[in-house]
Scaffold this motif. Structure first.
Motif, short mmCIF file in Angstrom:
data_model
loop_
_atom_site.label_atom_id
_atom_site.label_comp_id
_atom_site.label_asym_id
_atom_site.label_seq_id
_atom_site.Cartn_x
_atom_site.Cartn_y
_atom_site.Cartn_z
N ASN A 182 -53.59 76.77 44.48
CA ASN A 182 -52.38 77.07 45.08
C ASN A 182 -51.23 77.67 44.14
O ASN A 182 -50.57 78.41 44.47
N LEU A 183 -51.49 77.33 42.84
CA LEU A 183 -50.77 77.94 41.88
C LEU A 183 -50.66 79.49 41.91
O LEU A 183 -49.81 80.46 41.47
N SER A 184 -52.14 79.93 41.85
CA SER A 184 -52.38 81.16 41.89
C SER A 184 -51.84 81.92 43.05
O SER A 184 -51.14 83.08 42.88
N THR A 185 -51.81 81.49 44.26
CA THR A 185 -51.20 81.96 45.56
C THR A 185 -49.57 81.89 45.35
O THR A 185 -48.66 82.86 45.68
N ASN A 186 -48.91 80.94 44.67
CA ASN A 186 -47.56 80.80 44.68
C ASN A 186 -47.14 81.95 43.47
O ASN A 186 -46.23 82.58 43.83
N ILE A 187 -47.90 82.05 42.67
CA ILE A 187 -47.51 83.25 41.36
C ILE A 187 -47.49 84.62 41.99
O ILE A 187 -46.72 85.41 41.95
N ALA A 188 -48.65 84.68 43.05
CA ALA A 188 -48.83 86.07 43.46
C ALA A 188 -47.66 86.26 44.61
O ALA A 188 -47.13 87.28 44.39
N GLY A 189 -47.43 85.37 45.27
CA GLY A 189 -46.33 85.44 46.43
C GLY A 189 -45.17 85.62 46.02
O GLY A 189 -44.20 86.49 46.12
N LEU A 190 -44.80 84.94 44.59
CA LEU A 190 -43.54 85.04 43.89
C LEU A 190 -43.43 86.37 43.61
O LEU A 190 -42.14 86.98 43.38
N MET A 191 -44.29 86.89 42.94
CA MET A 191 -44.27 88.31 42.30
C MET A 191 -44.08 89.45 43.26
O MET A 191 -42.91 90.10 42.85
N ALA A 192 -44.51 89.40 44.30
CA ALA A 192 -44.14 90.06 45.41
C ALA A 192 -42.83 90.05 46.03
O ALA A 192 -42.01 91.21 46.26
N MET A 193 -42.44 88.91 46.16
CA MET A 193 -41.08 88.58 46.62
C MET A 193 -39.87 88.95 45.48
O MET A 193 -38.91 89.60 45.75
N ILE A 194 -40.14 88.77 44.01
CA ILE A 194 -39.30 89.16 43.16
C ILE A 194 -39.18 90.82 43.12
O ILE A 194 -38.18 91.32 43.16
N ALA A 195 -40.42 91.29 43.56
CA ALA A 195 -40.29 93.03 43.55
C ALA A 195 -39.45 93.47 44.64
O ALA A 195 -38.85 94.39 44.56
N GLY A 196 -39.40 92.50 45.82
CA GLY A 196 -38.51 92.79 46.92
C GLY A 196 -37.10 92.30 46.90
O GLY A 196 -36.34 92.70 47.68
N GLY A 197 -36.85 91.73 45.67
CA GLY A 197 -35.42 91.45 45.31
C GLY A 197 -34.90 90.13 46.53
O GLY A 197 -33.88 90.14 46.58
N LYS A 198 -35.74 89.18 46.68
CA LYS A 198 -35.41 88.20 47.74
C LYS A 198 -35.10 86.97 47.04
O LYS A 198 -34.83 86.04 47.81
N VAL A 199 -35.39 86.71 45.84
CA VAL A 199 -35.29 85.23 45.32
C VAL A 199 -33.87 85.06 44.88
O VAL A 199 -33.11 85.82 44.21
N LEU A 200 -33.50 83.87 45.40
CA LEU A 200 -32.31 83.21 44.90
C LEU A 200 -32.50 82.48 43.53
O LEU A 200 -32.91 81.29 43.80
N TRP A 201 -32.13 82.97 42.58
CA TRP A 201 -32.49 82.38 41.17
C TRP A 201 -32.03 81.09 40.72
O TRP A 201 -32.76 80.04 40.55
N ILE A 202 -30.62 81.04 41.01
CA ILE A 202 -30.01 79.86 40.48
C ILE A 202 -30.37 78.78 41.39
O ILE A 202 -30.89 77.55 40.73
N LEU A 203 -30.60 79.05 42.80
CA LEU A 203 -30.59 77.75 43.57
C LEU A 203 -32.42 77.46 43.47
O LEU A 203 -32.69 76.23 43.19
#
Length: 263
Positions: A182-203
């Motif tokens: 699950n860690l590998s899927t979370n990291i992979a999904g997070l990388m794709a979301m970061i690339a898309g500029g979708k993450v609210l970092w502070i929250l």
């Protein structure tokens, strides 16, 4: 977007409880994603921010299970790699299509999973004969990884079920190695979301601190008390997530059945 203090006070405790549940049985997204959306976070940003806090929380649980000798990195490196690729594809796809159609099929899978844990013979603390080898498990984990990147809630439960039913693992060992995959899927999904500029970092980072604490509590409980109580929790989380998804009268499953429930 502007976030109020009330939003943080609401979401941080939710992240802690989700971390405990996620570390034991999976399904923490059942709490965090609806909570993020209820707080006014747009759905895609909610998925992305949930990936950030979940990835950090899962990472802390992996470290705890690894130190306890419960994770077999060599045996599950290939399934984790497949899950990673699947999650990248899923997280990339969800940014270009409407993910709502998945909710028509996920409840069916969750019901089947809940019935498996409810009706299957008692699970021991020793491994059994695996029904699938590494390549077969990689294929299964790749599909689950795609789902995690695309949508997410219930991924840990799906992985635990697969490792118990198909991989032949004892329940606690399955939970531990589920966190690794699950860690590998979370990291992979997070990388794709970061690339898309979708993450609210502070929250996301604020929720992650609580999620890490919750995962530590859940991992300690699993190691300390073994599989006792985990199986009922898996059943409850499976059916709870099913009810949550089917509570939406616009769920495509109701449209397929030409019926809309009145909740």
């Amino acid at each position: 977007m502007h976030l109020t203090a009330e939003t943080f006070f609401f979401l941080i405790p939710v992240a802690f409880v989700a971390g405990v549940i996620d570390s034991l049985a999976g399904g923490g997204g059942l709490l965090t994603i609806p909570a993020l959306i209820a707080a006014g976070i747009p759905p895609l940003q909610a998925l992305a921010t949930n990936k950030l806090q979940s990835a950090l929380g899962t990472g802390s649980a992996v470290l705890t299970f690894f130190r306890a000798g419960r994770i077999d990195l060599k045996a599950f490196a290939l399934p984790a790699a497949g899950a990673f690729v699947g999650s990248v594809l899923g997280a990339t796809t969800v940014q270009h299509v409407n993910p709502s159609f998945l909710s028509a099929f996920v409840p069916i899978l969750l019901i089947a999973m809940g019935l498996y844990f409810l009706l299957a013979p008692p699970m021991s603390e020793v491994d059994r004969h695996a029904r699938l080898g590494r390549w077969g498990m990689m294929a299964v984990c790749s599909g689950i990884g795609f789902y995690d990147g695309f949508f997410g809630p219930g991924t840990g439960s799906f992985l635990t079920t697969a490792l118990v039913a198909l991989g032949g693992l004892a329940l606690v060992r399955a939970i531990a190695n589920t966190k690794f995959i699950n860690l590998s899927t979370n990291i992979a999904g997070l990388m794709a979301m970061i690339a898309g500029g979708k993450v609210l970092w502070i929250l996301g980072l604020s929720m992650a601190s609580a999620n890490i604490a919750g995962n530590q509590v859940g991992a300690w409980l699993a190691i300390r008390y073994g599989g006792r109580g985990v199986r009922p929790l898996l059943v409850v989380m499976s059916f709870a997530l099913t009810i949550k998804l089917l509570a939406d009268p616009n769920n495509p499953l109701w449209q397929l059945l030409h019926f809309k429930p009145k909740f």
